[in-house]
Write a protein that holds these residues in place. Structure first.
Motif, PDB file in Angstrom:
ATOM      1  N   LEU A  41      13.945 -12.782 -37.858  1.00 49.18           N
ATOM      2  CA  LEU A  41      15.308 -13.211 -37.584  1.00 49.18           C
ATOM      3  C   LEU A  41      15.694 -14.407 -38.447  1.00 49.18           C
ATOM      4  N   PHE A  42      14.750 -15.257 -38.730  1.00 52.33           N
ATOM      5  CA  PHE A  42      14.982 -16.445 -39.559  1.00 52.33           C
ATOM      6  C   PHE A  42      15.460 -16.064 -40.962  1.00 52.33           C
ATOM      7  N   GLN A  43      15.048 -14.894 -41.456  1.00 56.13           N
ATOM      8  CA  GLN A  43      15.452 -14.470 -42.800  1.00 56.13           C
ATOM      9  C   GLN A  43      16.968 -14.342 -42.930  1.00 56.13           C
ATOM     10  N   ASN A  44      17.652 -14.135 -41.807  1.00 57.08           N
ATOM     11  CA  ASN A  44      19.107 -14.010 -41.842  1.00 57.08           C
ATOM     12  C   ASN A  44      19.822 -15.323 -42.138  1.00 57.08           C
ATOM     13  N   ARG A  45      19.086 -16.419 -42.183  1.00 54.93           N
ATOM     14  CA  ARG A  45      19.726 -17.706 -42.473  1.00 54.93           C
ATOM     15  C   ARG A  45      19.913 -17.942 -43.967  1.00 54.93           C
ATOM     16  N   CYS A  46      19.452 -17.021 -44.784  1.00 53.32           N
ATOM     17  CA  CYS A  46      19.695 -17.150 -46.226  1.00 53.32           C
ATOM     18  C   CYS A  46      21.196 -17.279 -46.485  1.00 53.32           C
ATOM     19  N   GLY A  47      21.575 -18.338 -47.168  1.00 45.85           N
ATOM     20  CA  GLY A  47      22.962 -18.541 -47.542  1.00 45.85           C
ATOM     21  C   GLY A  47      23.891 -18.951 -46.429  1.00 45.85           C
ATOM     22  N   GLN A  48      23.369 -19.213 -45.228  1.00 39.12           N
ATOM     23  CA  GLN A  48      24.246 -19.499 -44.082  1.00 39.12           C
ATOM     24  C   GLN A  48      24.771 -20.925 -44.055  1.00 39.12           C
ATOM     25  N   ASP A  49      23.918 -21.899 -44.248  1.00 41.41           N
ATOM     26  CA  ASP A  49      24.256 -23.291 -43.969  1.00 41.41           C
ATOM     27  C   ASP A  49      24.425 -24.087 -45.253  1.00 41.41           C
ATOM     28  N   ARG A  50      25.601 -24.605 -45.445  1.00 41.59           N
ATOM     29  CA  ARG A  50      25.886 -25.352 -46.666  1.00 41.59           C
ATOM     30  C   ARG A  50      25.383 -26.792 -46.606  1.00 41.59           C
ATOM     31  N   PHE A  51      25.523 -27.422 -45.445  1.00 43.52           N
ATOM     32  CA  PHE A  51      25.248 -28.848 -45.342  1.00 43.52           C
ATOM     33  C   PHE A  51      23.993 -29.145 -44.529  1.00 43.52           C
ATOM     34  N   GLU A  52      23.296 -30.199 -44.927  1.00 37.98           N
ATOM     35  CA  GLU A  52      22.245 -30.808 -44.120  1.00 37.98           C
ATOM     36  C   GLU A  52      22.823 -32.117 -43.598  1.00 37.98           C
ATOM     37  N   ASN A  53      23.053 -32.176 -42.293  1.00 35.63           N
ATOM     38  CA  ASN A  53      23.703 -33.319 -41.667  1.00 35.63           C
ATOM     39  C   ASN A  53      22.672 -34.202 -40.984  1.00 35.63           C
ATOM     40  N   PHE A  54      22.879 -35.502 -41.071  1.00 34.67           N
ATOM     41  CA  PHE A  54      21.898 -36.461 -40.548  1.00 34.67           C
ATOM     42  C   PHE A  54      22.568 -37.487 -39.638  1.00 34.67           C
ATOM     43  N   TRP A  55      21.899 -37.738 -38.510  1.00 32.38           N
ATOM     44  CA  TRP A  55      22.304 -38.764 -37.555  1.00 32.38           C
ATOM     45  C   TRP A  55      21.271 -39.875 -37.560  1.00 32.38           C
ATOM     46  N   TYR A  56      21.691 -41.128 -37.493  1.00 32.43           N
ATOM     47  CA  TYR A  56      20.785 -42.256 -37.302  1.00 32.43           C
ATOM     48  C   TYR A  56      20.442 -42.394 -35.828  1.00 32.43           C
ATOM     49  N   PHE A  57      19.153 -42.482 -35.504  1.00 34.26           N
ATOM     50  CA  PHE A  57      18.760 -42.857 -34.151  1.00 34.26           C
ATOM     51  C   PHE A  57      18.855 -44.378 -34.001  1.00 34.26           C
ATOM     52  N   GLN A  58      19.123 -44.815 -32.780  1.00 38.16           N
ATOM     53  CA  GLN A  58      19.128 -46.254 -32.516  1.00 38.16           C
ATOM     54  C   GLN A  58      17.734 -46.842 -32.667  1.00 38.16           C
ATOM     55  N   THR A  59      16.728 -46.073 -32.291  1.00 35.52           N
ATOM     56  CA  THR A  59      15.348 -46.493 -32.507  1.00 35.52           C
ATOM     57  C   THR A  59      15.022 -46.354 -33.986  1.00 35.52           C
ATOM     58  N   GLY A  60      14.378 -47.355 -34.533  1.00 34.70           N
ATOM     59  CA  GLY A  60      14.011 -47.273 -35.941  1.00 34.70           C
ATOM     60  C   GLY A  60      13.999 -48.643 -36.570  1.00 34.70           C
ATOM     61  N   PRO A 118      10.111 -47.248 -39.595  1.00 36.91           N
ATOM     62  CA  PRO A 118      10.953 -46.493 -40.515  1.00 36.91           C
ATOM     63  C   PRO A 118      12.339 -46.277 -39.924  1.00 36.91           C
ATOM     64  N   VAL A 119      13.287 -45.972 -40.766  1.00 37.24           N
ATOM     65  CA  VAL A 119      14.576 -45.481 -40.301  1.00 37.24           C
ATOM     66  C   VAL A 119      14.359 -44.051 -39.817  1.00 37.24           C
ATOM     67  N   VAL A 120      14.876 -43.727 -38.635  1.00 36.62           N
ATOM     68  CA  VAL A 120      14.673 -42.396 -38.062  1.00 36.62           C
ATOM     69  C   VAL A 120      15.979 -41.613 -38.140  1.00 36.62           C
ATOM     70  N   LEU A 121      15.916 -40.464 -38.784  1.00 31.00           N
ATOM     71  CA  LEU A 121      17.079 -39.617 -38.969  1.00 31.00           C
ATOM     72  C   LEU A 121      16.844 -38.256 -38.328  1.00 31.00           C
ATOM     73  N   ALA A 122      17.852 -37.766 -37.631  1.00 26.74           N
ATOM     74  CA  ALA A 122      17.818 -36.424 -37.053  1.00 26.74           C
ATOM     75  C   ALA A 122      18.620 -35.489 -37.947  1.00 26.74           C
ATOM     76  N   ALA A 123      18.046 -34.344 -38.276  1.00 31.08           N
ATOM     77  CA  ALA A 123      18.666 -33.409 -39.215  1.00 31.08           C
ATOM     78  C   ALA A 123      19.081 -32.120 -38.527  1.00 31.08           C
TER      79      ALA A 123
END
Length: 311
Positions: free
Chosen positions: A256-275, A191-196
């Motif tokens: 503490l995780f509940q404080n992340r509501c509304g914090q992060d707008r983007f989901e960013n992805f990197w391609y791994f060389q392995t894949g 598969p293509v491997v993506l880091a998020a």
């Protein structure tokens, strides 16, 4: 293999507004998430929802640890679950079953089909992936479990968390056997491997984990982005932040995780060389994102010009 990402170009730069093949092929798209703890689907929650719920693809999840070490911020959940959680021995006893249930509830929201829990012990917070792999987990067992799921599932994509320098050692550690399992597969079955990584912006910089060159990516900056602020629905008033907040709310034991509501707008992805053998698994066959219509077989966005990523 093909995976199409419709990008809407704004002053902020490119962002994913859909992740799919054409409508007729979207249901065949298969994705596996491999994470260390319950709740880490948060980093790619909008993308997973889009693929599984809106495009009828298949998304499965493998969770390596039982999450028992995350008891420090569970005081609000003590009242909700009516049990002691912040005292270490009590928390470590009760949290594995609680977090498993919370993970399943979050999975239902996102449309995750199957979940597998390896129940490796969650010892403590550390920044060292090597410590986790050598002293905490049965790493060979983890590797073989991931390899088995990859062989059985024949996935197009494997998602892991970005093993960034400042992140939990277990988050880093989860990516390493996942990448090693991919390398065990024949090249034409990888598969293509993506880091998020979720963030406030669609930028970032990443360097491989020390002593683990397998964690090298194609580029230090993210190549793909999903915008949780993409608007759709009645009067264009809904966004994917709503779904992400639903997911956060299911993990009530993680105060503490509940404080992340509304914090992060983007989901960013990197391609791994392995894949997969190609690092450009994109074809010019996009389906319309929210806010688009199909006219005579062509896709027209009603609010912006759609672009398809080709490299």
């Amino acid at each position: 293999m093909a995976f199409v990402l419709v990008l809407l170009y704004t002053s902020a730069g490119p962002r994913i507004n859909a992740a799919a093949k054409p409508a007729s092929a979207a249901a065949s798209l298969r994705v596996l998430l491999v994470v260390a703890h319950p709740d880490e689907e948060y980093e790619m929650a909008g993308t997973v929802y889009r693929i599984a719920k809106e495009l009828s693809g298949t998304v499965d999840q493998l969770i390596i640890t039982d999450g028992e070490a995350d008891y420090h911020y569970s005081s609000l959940a003590e009242r909700y679950y009516n049990r002691s959680l912040t005292e270490e021995s009590a928390g470590r006893k009760s949290l594995p079953s609680i977090r498993r249930k919370e993970g399943r509830q979050a999975a239902r929201i996102l449309g995750i089909r199957h979940q597998w829990f390896l129940n490796e012990k969650d010892e403590r917070f550390t920044l060292s992936a090597q410590e986790v792999l050598e002293k905490e987990w049965h790493t060979d067992r983890v590797l073989q479990a991931i390899a088995h799921r990859l062989r059985q599932g024949r996935y197009d994509y494997l998602f892991v968390l970005l093993p960034a320098e400042d992140t939990h050692g277990a988050h880093k550690a989860a990516s390493i056997p996942a990448l090693e399992a991919v390398e065990q597969l024949p090249r034409d079955q990888r598969p293509v491997v993506l880091a998020a990584e979720a963030g406030a912006t669609n930028s970032g910089f990443y360097e491989p984990v020390d002593q683990f060159p397998i964690t090298s990516t194609v580029a230090p900056d993210p190549r793909l982005h999903f915008d949780r602020d993409a608007h759709f629905g009645y009067r264009n008033s809904l966004t994917y932040r709503i779904v992400v907040n639903w997911v956060i709310a299911e993990h009530k034991s993680q105060g503490l995780f509940q404080n992340r509501c509304g914090q992060d707008r983007f989901e960013n992805f990197w391609y791994f060389q392995t894949g997969a053998p190609t690092m450009s698994p994109i074809e010019n066959n996009a389906i319309p994102a929210p806010g688009t219509k199909t006219i005579n077989g062509a896709h027209r966005d009603l609010t912006a010009t759609p672009r398809v990523l080709t490299n």
